[in-house]
Enzyme design. Sequence first.
Site, PDB file in Angstrom:
ATOM      1  N   ASP A 211      11.040  -1.388  -6.357  1.00 30.50           N
ATOM      2  CA  ASP A 211       9.780  -1.048  -5.699  1.00 30.50           C
ATOM      3  C   ASP A 211       8.695  -0.974  -6.773  1.00 30.50           C
ATOM      4  O   ASP A 211       9.004  -0.933  -7.968  1.00 30.50           O
ATOM      5  CB  ASP A 211       9.951   0.302  -4.986  1.00 30.50           C
ATOM      6  CG  ASP A 211       8.687   0.753  -4.293  1.00 30.50           C
ATOM      7  OD1 ASP A 211       7.997  -0.083  -3.704  1.00 30.50           O
ATOM      8  OD2 ASP A 211       8.380   1.955  -4.353  1.00 30.50           O
ATOM      9  N   LYS A 212       7.452  -0.961  -6.371  1.00 27.35           N
ATOM     10  CA  LYS A 212       6.359  -0.871  -7.343  1.00 27.35           C
ATOM     11  C   LYS A 212       5.820   0.549  -7.455  1.00 27.35           C
ATOM     12  O   LYS A 212       5.950   1.208  -8.484  1.00 27.35           O
ATOM     13  CB  LYS A 212       5.216  -1.829  -6.971  1.00 27.35           C
ATOM     14  CG  LYS A 212       4.014  -1.746  -7.920  1.00 27.35           C
ATOM     15  CD  LYS A 212       2.860  -2.565  -7.417  1.00 27.35           C
ATOM     16  CE  LYS A 212       2.175  -1.917  -6.231  1.00 27.35           C
ATOM     17  NZ  LYS A 212       1.430  -0.688  -6.604  1.00 27.35           N
TER      18      LYS A 212
ATOM     19  N   GLU B  72     -10.294   3.778  -5.002  1.00 24.58           N
ATOM     20  CA  GLU B  72     -11.618   4.273  -4.624  1.00 24.58           C
ATOM     21  C   GLU B  72     -11.902   5.615  -5.289  1.00 24.58           C
ATOM     22  O   GLU B  72     -12.992   5.846  -5.810  1.00 24.58           O
ATOM     23  CB  GLU B  72     -11.685   4.434  -3.101  1.00 24.58           C
ATOM     24  CG  GLU B  72     -11.443   3.166  -2.326  1.00 24.58           C
ATOM     25  CD  GLU B  72     -12.745   2.511  -1.898  1.00 24.58           C
ATOM     26  OE1 GLU B  72     -13.120   2.655  -0.736  1.00 24.58           O
ATOM     27  OE2 GLU B  72     -13.403   1.885  -2.751  1.00 24.58           O
TER      28      GLU B  72
ATOM     29  N   LYS C 115     -10.997  -9.229   2.006  1.00 21.98           N
ATOM     30  CA  LYS C 115     -10.811  -8.803   0.603  1.00 21.98           C
ATOM     31  C   LYS C 115     -12.098  -8.254  -0.014  1.00 21.98           C
ATOM     32  O   LYS C 115     -12.332  -8.360  -1.214  1.00 21.98           O
ATOM     33  CB  LYS C 115     -10.294  -9.968  -0.263  1.00 21.98           C
ATOM     34  CG  LYS C 115      -8.898 -10.445   0.100  1.00 21.98           C
ATOM     35  CD  LYS C 115      -8.439 -11.546  -0.836  1.00 21.98           C
ATOM     36  CE  LYS C 115      -6.995 -11.920  -0.589  1.00 21.98           C
ATOM     37  NZ  LYS C 115      -6.747 -12.449   0.754  1.00 21.98           N
TER      38      LYS C 115
ATOM     39  N   LYS D 241     -18.599  -4.839  -2.723  1.00 19.30           N
ATOM     40  CA  LYS D 241     -17.621  -5.019  -3.804  1.00 19.30           C
ATOM     41  C   LYS D 241     -16.390  -5.695  -3.209  1.00 19.30           C
ATOM     42  O   LYS D 241     -16.101  -5.552  -2.012  1.00 19.30           O
ATOM     43  CB  LYS D 241     -17.241  -3.682  -4.433  1.00 19.30           C
ATOM     44  CG  LYS D 241     -16.427  -2.758  -3.537  1.00 19.30           C
ATOM     45  CD  LYS D 241     -16.028  -1.498  -4.264  1.00 19.30           C
ATOM     46  CE  LYS D 241     -15.238  -0.565  -3.334  1.00 19.30           C
ATOM     47  NZ  LYS D 241     -14.927   0.719  -3.940  1.00 19.30           N
TER      48      LYS D 241
ATOM     49  N   THR E  19       7.403  -4.872  -2.696  1.00 18.93           N
ATOM     50  CA  THR E  19       6.469  -3.767  -2.465  1.00 18.93           C
ATOM     51  C   THR E  19       5.727  -3.951  -1.161  1.00 18.93           C
ATOM     52  O   THR E  19       5.559  -5.070  -0.665  1.00 18.93           O
ATOM     53  CB  THR E  19       5.457  -3.672  -3.639  1.00 18.93           C
ATOM     54  OG1 THR E  19       4.492  -2.667  -3.358  1.00 18.93           O
ATOM     55  CG2 THR E  19       4.736  -4.998  -3.854  1.00 18.93           C
TER      56      THR E  19
ATOM     57  N   ASP F 165      11.773   4.734  -4.858  1.00 14.68           N
ATOM     58  CA  ASP F 165      11.550   6.185  -4.847  1.00 14.68           C
ATOM     59  C   ASP F 165      11.049   6.708  -3.510  1.00 14.68           C
ATOM     60  O   ASP F 165      10.908   7.908  -3.334  1.00 14.68           O
ATOM     61  CB  ASP F 165      10.541   6.573  -5.936  1.00 14.68           C
ATOM     62  CG  ASP F 165       9.131   6.107  -5.593  1.00 14.68           C
ATOM     63  OD1 ASP F 165       8.173   6.856  -5.841  1.00 14.68           O
ATOM     64  OD2 ASP F 165       8.988   4.980  -5.083  1.00 14.68           O
TER      65      ASP F 165
ATOM     66  N   ASN G 225      10.630   4.253   2.346  1.00 17.95           N
ATOM     67  CA  ASN G 225      10.640   2.845   2.744  1.00 17.95           C
ATOM     68  C   ASN G 225      11.609   2.008   1.911  1.00 17.95           C
ATOM     69  O   ASN G 225      11.836   0.843   2.200  1.00 17.95           O
ATOM     70  CB  ASN G 225       9.220   2.259   2.627  1.00 17.95           C
ATOM     71  CG  ASN G 225       8.710   2.305   1.200  1.00 17.95           C
ATOM     72  OD1 ASN G 225       8.786   3.332   0.538  1.00 17.95           O
ATOM     73  ND2 ASN G 225       8.197   1.201   0.718  1.00 17.95           N
ATOM     74  N   ASP G 226      12.185   2.599   0.860  1.00 18.57           N
ATOM     75  CA  ASP G 226      13.137   1.878   0.007  1.00 18.57           C
ATOM     76  C   ASP G 226      14.588   2.170   0.372  1.00 18.57           C
ATOM     77  O   ASP G 226      15.498   1.578  -0.209  1.00 18.57           O
ATOM     78  CB  ASP G 226      12.915   2.255  -1.468  1.00 18.57           C
ATOM     79  CG  ASP G 226      11.499   1.977  -1.936  1.00 18.57           C
ATOM     80  OD1 ASP G 226      10.988   0.894  -1.606  1.00 18.57           O
ATOM     81  OD2 ASP G 226      10.904   2.832  -2.611  1.00 18.57           O
TER      82      ASP G 226
END
EC number: 7.6.2.1
Length: 1046
Positions: free
Chosen positions: A391-392, A501, A548, A567, A676, A784, A787-788
């Site tokens: 995972d990321k 943000e 995006k 942005k 991820t 961790d 969802n993993d």
Amino acid sequence: MTDNIPLQPVRRPKRHDNKNRNGCCPWSRCCGLGELRPRTVWLGHPEKREQRYPRNVINNQKYNFFTFLPGVLFNQFKYFFNLYFLLLACSQFVNELRLGALYTYWVPLGVVLLITILREAVDEIRCYLRDKEVNSQIYSKLSTRGTAKVKSSGIQVGDLIIVEKNQRVPADMIFLRTSERNGSCFLRTDQLDGETDWKLRLPVACTQRLPTAADLLQIRSYVYAEEPNIDIHNFIGTFTREDGDHPVNESLSIENTLWASTVIASGTVVGVVIYTGRELRSVMNTSNPRNKVGLFDLEVNCLTKILFGALVMVSMVMVALQHFAGRWYLQILRFLLLLSHIVPISLRVNLDMGKMVFSWMIKKDSKIPGTVVRASTIPEQLGRISYLLTDKTGTLTQNEMVFRRLHLGTVAYGMDSMDEVQSHVFSAYTQPAHDLPASRAPGATKVRKTISSRVHEAVKAIALVHNVTPVYESNGVTDQAEAEQHYEDTCRVYQASSPDEVSLVQWTESVGLTLVGRDQSSIQLRTPTGQILNFTILQIFPFTYESKRMGIIVRDESNGEITFYMKGADVVMAGIVQYNDWLEEECGNMAREGLRVLVVSKKSLTEEQYQDFEARYVQAKLSVHDRSLKVATVIESLEMEMELLCLTGVEDQLQTDVRPTLEILRNAGIKVWMLTGDKLETATCTAKNAHLITRSQDIHVFRPVTSRGEAHLELNAFRRKHDCALVISGDSLEVCLKYYEYEFMELACQCPAVVCCRCAPTQKAQIVRLLQERTGKLTCAVGDGGNDVSMIQEADCGVGVEGKEGKQASLAADFSVTQFKHLGRLLMVHGRNSYKRSAALSQFVIHRSLCISTMQTVFSSVFYFASVPLYQGFLIIGYSTIYTMFPVFSLVLDKDVKSEVAMLYPELYKDLLKGRPLSYKTFLIWVLISIYQGSILMYGALLLFDSEFVHVVAISFTSLILTELLMVALTIQTWHWLMIVAELLSLACYIASLVFLHEFIDVYFITTVSFLWKVTVITLVSCLPLYILKYLRRRFSPPSYSKLTT
């Protein structure tokens, strides 16, 4: 009244879950729990339920109280190895087949089963206690008698549950009320979908307007919810209130839900429970825990089948040489029992005890503190991993964003020059242009003014174009209302849907321009001088994965100027801003440093321009057909020739030592895939930053595909690339796997690194499963978050990282670590040692059994193929227990290189991926050694004994014990003091027991010189040639690790 409920169209998404997901057992339909149906849930009245719902419990156990013993026994005897010994022991109840005392067969089998049952019981009890901790968390429930405390496991469908800030949502709920004044709340969903962005959730408008939460019980209302399914991104339902003059109906969507395993990030919320237990979205996205069996165990099981085949063949040959005389079938069975030691029963005991020692060593390693082994049956799997899927967020990264760079084109500001930015901002509000000192040269003044104003414009734009809301909380000293009124810095907390943000707004605060207030229609900024700047929000264009970018139109209340700020990612902003020659180059430079790059721009609008835009924008939003396309077209009319203000670079800080750990894994021959739920740009950026993708590697970003034709074209484009990393989104991956599963996996497995973004939990597990099926290699999954869990449970080895996302992953994992960097030592040192030691131990136990079986075969063949045992009673049990058990088992302490060397040279790990420590070649070598030594020991004893048969037993058995002790010494590569103790203890036990073995051995004979020299000669002939061969091999063909130890 329920008859009048309007039925809603219910989406039926494609299911990827297991067939028995609907129920806890195959018989759940009988219990009324099998069918998943839409439901009507009355607020605060769980007793009005129209069907039975599952209990709200988390259960990661493999067995329950009733299935434990049958389940463990079934899992033991479904393997040929244990079933063989069960049949062997049962055969001793038949008089014609009995060869000795019953205890010689039943005691070893009983010990094996007892150790296995105890180990499984310990694992199950630990799992039960972990689940109990989660199920016992206390929540507040609204009832007619007020607020009551209830355990998570006691929550039912229809209950009104109060969830505090930073508390886990215990069940799937509909959001009814919040304490936040703006009437919304933020959710942290990283446990559910892996996304770090906070999600905005809105309560049901009808219930939010009620004066107090207690009024929820006074109204007559219900929620209609669709059937439980695995789709975490969509929901269809309705809310109906019936006690008014006219029924109130409100449609419900994903924005009104609070899924279990998410965490409330703001305020206190009240929700009505609609799904519990195994019907939770998070649970339905989790695969059932499976009983993992290591590849090593399967290989050993295969070898025992070969040994059994050899046993049958030898028995047939022995009877054939008797010309199948008499009741030859009984003779075959007797020989099968007589030579049964060819298949060693002590093998399973030794391997299981070895695994317990390896698990203990992992837990006690001071260099990886906090590591927990939850599955003590597969530590040797860690030594053969070919694919690592990680995972990321929270695993490779800390999920903490830090502002690193502000680039204005002609000048860039890093962390070490932020004081210059601060001085420019300060001067912009303290030294107006007309107050500049006259003594300065005109040219210098102009340059200074230009840079100052550009920095100020950039900082102001960053402080305005976002969706961050400052929230003021009482800190015990200051009242909340007072803090909000005076904008108390110590009480302010920023809330947003993305940590990026927040980091940007925190940075503008650090340089002097602080966001102090925000609501639906206005923003307040505080300057370095304490002045409050008021801006009216005219329009907001939120960020979407398609566009995006995000934009905002604000009016400065001090001068009435209207400005459009925007942005976004450089790929879309490059065509929106005015032409320049530095944007692309600098974006590339910052991305190579592992920074997330955003391009910030602005455009000044006149009142007439804005009024014209607003009219067209409102008209587009009212259209029924192609609404989104028309709205996008109107917005794009503004997005032209915008002034480029700056680039910002934000870094998601990596976990400690992630880069060296990934380099170690890569050098060890392990391919790393990153799966991820995060955005493509973020995932790619992190992969570069962590050096998962090296600077020299090309990256192929898989174009979004939706059809078979598009997938075919894109796969062909990808096929033409060589040695490049692959980046693909979950949607495109699903299309490729649907039409071109084999081709895609073949190409992906050739990549040095793969990054899959926007992955659903079930997709992660699917990728693991496909890797196992297509490559046949071992996989390790690291994560961790909740969802993993599916991925971790599906992999051959699941590793959970205990971090900020809670303990759900670590509780479901086979191994739990506190930091990602510990993975290097876990695999390179403990995984490698566990595999090599298990291989050595198993082959030596086989050798020990084959030796005595060879002696029995020689003995029977010499004495006219009689099925008479050579050694009886205690001799046969003592041989594999107190006489040789300790030295043989001490091989679990052996190591070929020091742990520091194993970490320094991860290439040593690569050798294990070919499975050489335990192969048919090494197995055959040990078989030949066993036959040689067994033959020498038996023929030597028969040649050298004088008159009495009891002397043959004494000479051969003593030589056999000494040979085994010497062979252990020959096998050991690094001596440990316990090994020496084991050798001496076993020898002492044998010598001491000779006094009690007068029934089998002539005590007076063993004290004679004749006995001693005969034993010495036989032992030397059996062992000396092997010592010479070992010396010659190390001299002329040394193994790779020996070059590092010399």
